[in-house]
Design an enzyme around this catalytic site. Structure first.
Site, PDB file in Angstrom:
ATOM      1  N   HIS A 170      15.220   9.008  14.832  1.00 18.46           N
ATOM      2  CA  HIS A 170      14.226   9.645  13.961  1.00 18.46           C
ATOM      3  C   HIS A 170      13.709  10.917  14.623  1.00 18.46           C
ATOM      4  O   HIS A 170      13.778  11.071  15.847  1.00 18.46           O
ATOM      5  CB  HIS A 170      13.055   8.700  13.713  1.00 18.46           C
ATOM      6  N   GLU A 189      10.759  11.951  15.296  1.00 18.71           N
ATOM      7  CA  GLU A 189       9.741  11.730  16.323  1.00 18.71           C
ATOM      8  C   GLU A 189      10.364  11.292  17.645  1.00 18.71           C
ATOM      9  O   GLU A 189       9.952  11.729  18.718  1.00 18.71           O
ATOM     10  CB  GLU A 189       8.739  10.649  15.876  1.00 18.71           C
ATOM     11  N   CYS A 221       7.023   5.789  10.977  1.00 18.46           N
ATOM     12  CA  CYS A 221       7.305   4.377  10.765  1.00 18.46           C
ATOM     13  C   CYS A 221       6.737   3.588  11.946  1.00 18.46           C
ATOM     14  O   CYS A 221       6.260   4.165  12.928  1.00 18.46           O
ATOM     15  CB  CYS A 221       8.809   4.147  10.635  1.00 18.46           C
ATOM     16  N   CYS A 276       8.461   4.437  15.379  1.00 15.21           N
ATOM     17  CA  CYS A 276       8.007   5.705  15.958  1.00 15.21           C
ATOM     18  C   CYS A 276       6.553   5.599  16.415  1.00 15.21           C
ATOM     19  O   CYS A 276       6.191   6.124  17.469  1.00 15.21           O
ATOM     20  CB  CYS A 276       8.195   6.838  14.958  1.00 15.21           C
TER      21      CYS A 276
END
Length: 164
Positions: free
Chosen positions: A64, A66, A94, A97
């Protein structure tokens, strides 16, 4: 929608400037066929790391925006904690993260659009998964961030690809 746990109003000027940089990262993801999420990490007034979703490219469910940005920031600083840094990300993080951000002890998280399907608030029932000292700000350029996401999924539906 679940009410925010600890969200304050952001200082608009700098936050919008850096969120535009996160949007530029999201656009890179969009053009690569990735879910268009982008992130930048700022220390002082300098971007120290950038990231965009690379889940498809790397065949890695943890790639992701992040996570990519956090790894780059740790490498750039040679440190595992970021208490003075701010993460700007185009979509509500999410739980995965948010957990990584917890361990980084990041000082601030600024996100654009809420993620009512996979965001941390949905998964935690509104409880904050962040470090107690982390400040959370929502909605910076949220309309633009959300529109990029909606356009991505409109295009996927036109091409007959399922949503992820």
């Amino acid at each position: 929608m679940i009410p925010p746990a600890h969200i304050d109003a952001p200082p608009e000027d700098a936050d919008e400037t850096f969120m535009k940089q996160a949007l530029a990262q999201a656009q890179i993801a969009f053009e690569a066929g990735e879910i268009p999420v982008g992130a930048v990490i700022v220390l002082g007034s300098r971007i120290i790391a950038r990231g965009h979703n690379q889940v498809e490219r790397l065949s890695d469910a943890t790639a992701h925006a992040e996570m990519i940005a956090l790894s780059a920031a740790f490498g750039a600083l040679g440190a595992k904690y970021l208490p003075e840094a701010t993460l700007y990300v185009t979509l509500e993080p999410c739980v995965m993260c948010a957990g990584a951000l917890y361990w980084s002890k990041i000082g601030r998280v600024v996100y654009g659009a809420p993620d009512e399907k996979n965001g941390y608030r949905q998964a935690t029932g509104g409880k904050s998964p962040f470090h107690p000292k982390t400040r959370i700000y929502e909605g910076v350029l949220g309309d633009r961030c959300g529109e990029l996401m909606r356009e991505f999924f409109r295009q996927r539906r036109r091409k007959g690809r399922p949503e992820t």
